[in-house]
Design an enzyme around this catalytic site. Sequence first.
Site, PDB file in Angstrom:
ATOM      1  N   HIS A 163       0.796  -1.230   0.000  1.00  0.00           N
ATOM      2  CA  HIS A 163       0.000   0.000   0.000  1.00  0.00           C
ATOM      3  C   HIS A 163       0.835   1.290   0.000  1.00  0.00           C
ATOM      4  O   HIS A 163       0.526   2.234   0.736  1.00  0.00           O
ATOM      5  CB  HIS A 163      -0.925  -0.050   1.225  1.00  0.00           C
ATOM      6  CG  HIS A 163      -2.163   0.772   1.135  1.00  0.00           C
ATOM      7  ND1 HIS A 163      -2.166   2.139   1.221  1.00  0.00           N
ATOM      8  CD2 HIS A 163      -3.453   0.408   0.978  1.00  0.00           C
ATOM      9  CE1 HIS A 163      -3.409   2.581   1.135  1.00  0.00           C
ATOM     10  NE2 HIS A 163      -4.213   1.550   0.982  1.00  0.00           N
ATOM     11  N   GLU A 279      -2.592  -1.100  -6.031  1.00  0.00           N
ATOM     12  CA  GLU A 279      -2.539  -2.235  -5.114  1.00  0.00           C
ATOM     13  C   GLU A 279      -3.048  -3.520  -5.777  1.00  0.00           C
ATOM     14  O   GLU A 279      -4.258  -3.750  -5.821  1.00  0.00           O
ATOM     15  CB  GLU A 279      -3.420  -1.950  -3.892  1.00  0.00           C
ATOM     16  CG  GLU A 279      -3.197  -0.609  -3.246  1.00  0.00           C
ATOM     17  CD  GLU A 279      -4.407  -0.185  -2.403  1.00  0.00           C
ATOM     18  OE1 GLU A 279      -4.842  -0.940  -1.526  1.00  0.00           O
ATOM     19  OE2 GLU A 279      -4.923   0.913  -2.645  1.00  0.00           O
TER      20      GLU A 279
HETATM   21  C1  BGC Z   1      -8.873   1.830  -0.217  1.00  0.00           C
HETATM   22  C2  BGC Z   1      -9.495   3.149   0.196  1.00  0.00           C
HETATM   23  C3  BGC Z   1      -9.087   3.466   1.584  1.00  0.00           C
HETATM   24  C4  BGC Z   1      -7.580   3.460   1.685  1.00  0.00           C
HETATM   25  C5  BGC Z   1      -7.166   3.632   3.113  1.00  0.00           C
HETATM   26  C6  BGC Z   1      -7.393   1.948  -0.108  1.00  0.00           C
HETATM   27  O1  BGC Z   1      -6.815   0.723  -0.420  1.00  0.00           O
HETATM   28  O2  BGC Z   1      -9.234   1.481  -1.518  1.00  0.00           O
HETATM   29  O3  BGC Z   1     -10.898   3.075   0.104  1.00  0.00           O
HETATM   30  O4  BGC Z   1      -9.584   4.728   1.973  1.00  0.00           O
HETATM   31  O5  BGC Z   1      -7.062   2.263   1.222  1.00  0.00           O
HETATM   32  O6  BGC Z   1      -5.981   4.264   3.230  1.00  0.00           O
END
Ligand code: BGC
Length: 321
Positions: A163, A279
Amino acid sequence: MSDIRSFLISNKAGDEVCITNFGARIIQWYTDVNGEERNIVLGYSSLAEYLDDPFYHGAIVGPFANRIENARVEIDGQTYQLDANEGLNQLHGGRHGLSQQFWQLEDQQAQSITLSCQLADGHDGYPGATSFFVEYQLTDDGELQIQLSAETEKNTVVGLTSHPYFNLAGVENAADNHLLTINAEYYTEVDSKMIPTGAILPTKDTRFDFQKPRILTHDPRDEVDQNFVVNPRNKSQAILISPDKQLQLHVSSDLPGLQVYTGHHLFGRFSAKQGICLEPQYFPNSPNLKDFPFALTTPEQPFSAKICYRLVKPQTDITDN
Ligand code: BGC
């Protein structure tokens, strides 16, 4: 409490990636662009700040990345109630998911590092004592290869992703005007709570059609938080290009989905849309939707997935392979 630490890996080209044991997070990625060092991954200026981070900066998220409806899964006829952390649903493994754990160092070499994390049977409701592993390897041609794996003692649900928020202009600059291509003809429709309806819809003629490169502008239509059904795996799932066109990021993976999130919920320490997440993942809520590709992780069938983030500098190579 364990100590938060960081580790550096580097390649012969001088690229440097910094990883922390808290959440096995990527906290910096420096690369040379025309003689200047650019950090392309958003992060905090001190390690301690990661302990309160609500945005999953750079983390390995799981046990199951993205959303699980009602934070509930059924495995072999038994219902498991997991930790809910977004209303009734679970996002990114719940409040004590892998992004919130201290990982152990398994191995460190100049260009690679392996970390592991053990979660007990019943941790936040997930069945089966499970060991998670991530290996980060930085190749000499500028690719960060992320090998994700998990071994369990009971049948369970695992679906990991990475992420980081990328800003190829360099993190101190605005992320406007990146060029994005997503190799996806379809996306998974979601409801108002971001849970898939089950429908898989064509991207063509919608704001989710990024099959040709598109500039990410300030228009709300370019705020994307969506899982794409990426085309089969011999090409990049997505390509992000810096506003000055000097740096490209090619994303590939053996996972079937790609969540593209343009960072518009960032606030406080970060500005909205300061970074873009790409991701690779299983589709959201796929353990509960039989038509979505998903496999349980079992003692016989460990979880294994690979994510590659490859930097390309146009003067050396502009092809997509
Ligand atoms: C999601 C988002 C979320 C974020 C959190 C992403 O992977 O798709 O909806 O707000 O992560 O940091």
